[in-house]
Design a protein around this motif. Sequence first.
Motif: not given
Lengths: 365, 462
Positions: B302-314, B355-362
């Motif tokens: 099982l591979v997981t990443m939290d706050g993935v929105d930070q890794a979806m941009r520069s 999972a995306t993170c909404d309290s520190n959203r990129a």
Amino acid sequence: MPPPTNPTPWLRTFALRPRRTARVAFPIHNASLRHNSSTNNPDALTKAPKADQKGPNMQQQEHVSEEAAQMAKIQGKEGPDMDAGTPVQEIMAEEKDVKKNAPKVVKEEMKQGHEGVEARTETAVSGGVGSGQKRGFSTIARRRMPELDAGGQGQLDVSMIPSKAQRAVYTQDALSTEESKPGHKFPLPTTTPTHKNERLEPILTQLTNLIMRDGKKSLAEKHVAALLSTLRTLPAPKYSETRPLLPGAPPASHLPLNPVLYLTLAVDSVAPLLKIRSQRGAAGGGVALQIPVPLGLRQRRRAAMTWILDAAGKKGTREGFAQRLAGEVVAVVEGRSGVWEKRQAAHRLGVVGRSNVMGVGRGRR
Amino acid sequence: MASSICLRCLRRSLQSIESSHRAAFSTSASFSAAAPPKKQGAPGGTGARPPAAGERKALRKRIVLSNTNALQVEGLEDFTGDKLVRHEPGTVTLDKFRGQVLGLDDETVDALRALESFKSTQAWSLFRRPATLIRAETAQLANQLANAEGDGKEVSRMVIYGSPGSSRGSGKSVMLLQAHAMAFLKDWLVVHFPEAQDLTNAHTAYQPVTTPTGTIYIQTHYTAKLLANIARANQKLLSGLQLSQQHRLPIPVQANISLSRFVELGAQDPDLAWPIWQALWLELTTPSQSESKDGLQRPPVLVTMDGVDQAMRSSAYLDSETNPIHAHDLALPRHFMNLLSGQTKLPNGGMVLAATCDSNRAAASTMDHCLARISAIQNNAQPPHWDPFVAKDAKVEAALKDVQALKLPGLSKTEARGVMEYYARSGMFRHTVTEGMVSEKWTLAGSGIIGELERATIRARF
């Protein structure tokens, strides 16, 4: 005057009444467990919990003179003067039953025509000026009594430890998850205040506003929320023998589960009853007259909170503000805090200046 | 033409720069600069020494998982492995526990702590022991985990998200935590990136590596940290596995070393971390030999990443031409994205969750669009169109081409009631849990957003 319903009305004329019990068990588990239950009545903490569970002096009838005055008012007559007390003899002269049932000492006094029994008002502070009588009772003297004889560091007062039955009742009341009010299609409306400014307990609002700096209320709210969660997680306090809290404090083990009560208990217990007002020129010769002034509930709490916040601010520990504040609240409940000395000092000044109270009342200014 | 600066003055000024105790220009002040002169103690201060470096952060990020004042909840069942077995086709036994709170046993809690699954913003510190609500999506996730173990070894690749701006506290991170717990109970290997932000905000060292497909950037210190987490969390599982292949490593390694020991080698030395990470993944993605019991056995991952929105941009890193480096050009995020997109296969089964993170959203508009599109297609609705005047991030689009999207809604009222009863039984919520009370709090919590429900019930009600 119609006969009073009280069979022993002569008792009412004595100022010496039984002191309120030190601790009435469990005022907290009242029927409604809403946090807001104290919103309209911030004194709820000090009151008795249930209608059927009365303290020793809570079922008192009205003073006989008050009763007579009310009766006279209804009937359109002129009642007794309420500013002065009614001598026992006066009542006994009118009431034959009372005269018959009066104790022997009183009867003998009546026979001798002795006029020593003088009615006093209830408050111990305002009485005793100029009459040359011995003071029978002083609240301040009583309050300091346990401190003076605090030699033996024994076990906790029995009343501080909950009995098994109390535990059961408390747990059942506080933690029931069953539906209430069967028989109604919809639940009855609650009387919680709906205005946004009144949705919190008054003590929390007041504390938040006292903590607030530069108008940053949300930051102050954060601090208060952190304070309450810290109180929840800290170990239960150990009550001190020498620093009695408000009567009716719950067992210490129950405090962390109700942090608002924890805070209220700490603040209200350490709150001063009076402050000193310096009246310039009233004493003559350019000296200010130190007049003790009684404080209202909000004022008392304000004084106590300011002291507690000051003490927390002076702590040199590394934790955050809320943790330091929580530590100070625990210290107050455990009787370790220096805030108790401040309260004592304020009260001592009040005692020193108590002879000045009447001077102002006569309009000497 | 005479210079406007006198040469002697220039030399003098250069000299003063060189001889100064501070470097002329440096972004890493603490490494190059001399220690600032000590203060003699603030006048009127308490005289306490200032906090050491990282002390306050450690205090802030501390995870407390127990509150001795809270009441022991009677009849609280544990989250155990037997609740994860197939019940009927398409469901697992856990389905029967929907709307209930289940406790986590000590072993699982230790593993979750090692993985950094718990967050300091969650209310674990108020209860006697960690316990978690089984909601409909949890049961669904358990079902997908069961699928991955079946004959098909169907690997779910999923992004858990909420609508931007309104899904804060909706339980996305706790969903990952529940996935971790379930994977532990099933003896899977779990790899968790606790915060994608830590990988992309340029707070950890990076270095370029040339590959046939272009330059990528490895983060050796972070890799070492990640390997340490993996070794600690999966200790029991990894110690039973052995290295099976020959790898080109900078140091000689015993041929049949246990994987646990092998991973610890990488955790100890950042210089070894990256080759060992690569070798570990080569081992994990080798198919098990199912025909013989004595052959190679590899667990599902099982591979997981939290706050993935930070890794979806520069990212905040810069390359040698001072252009920003795309997050997918960093080796570790790229590794995860390859797993998420299905480019790297998991032959032994497993699951990839982000999972995306909404309290520190990129601001990751391509990701938002892709998720909205996937969600619309899943629900047979009209997918949204991309704004043609905005540049699309091709790397992000490629990563999210073939994933599932799980939009976490609020709790149902039954689930809200279950969790509120747990609060009440723990002594944290001091009201009677009635239908009206549940409705009130559910509504106040924005149709059952669990973080808001928690604030409305057990936190101070500000």
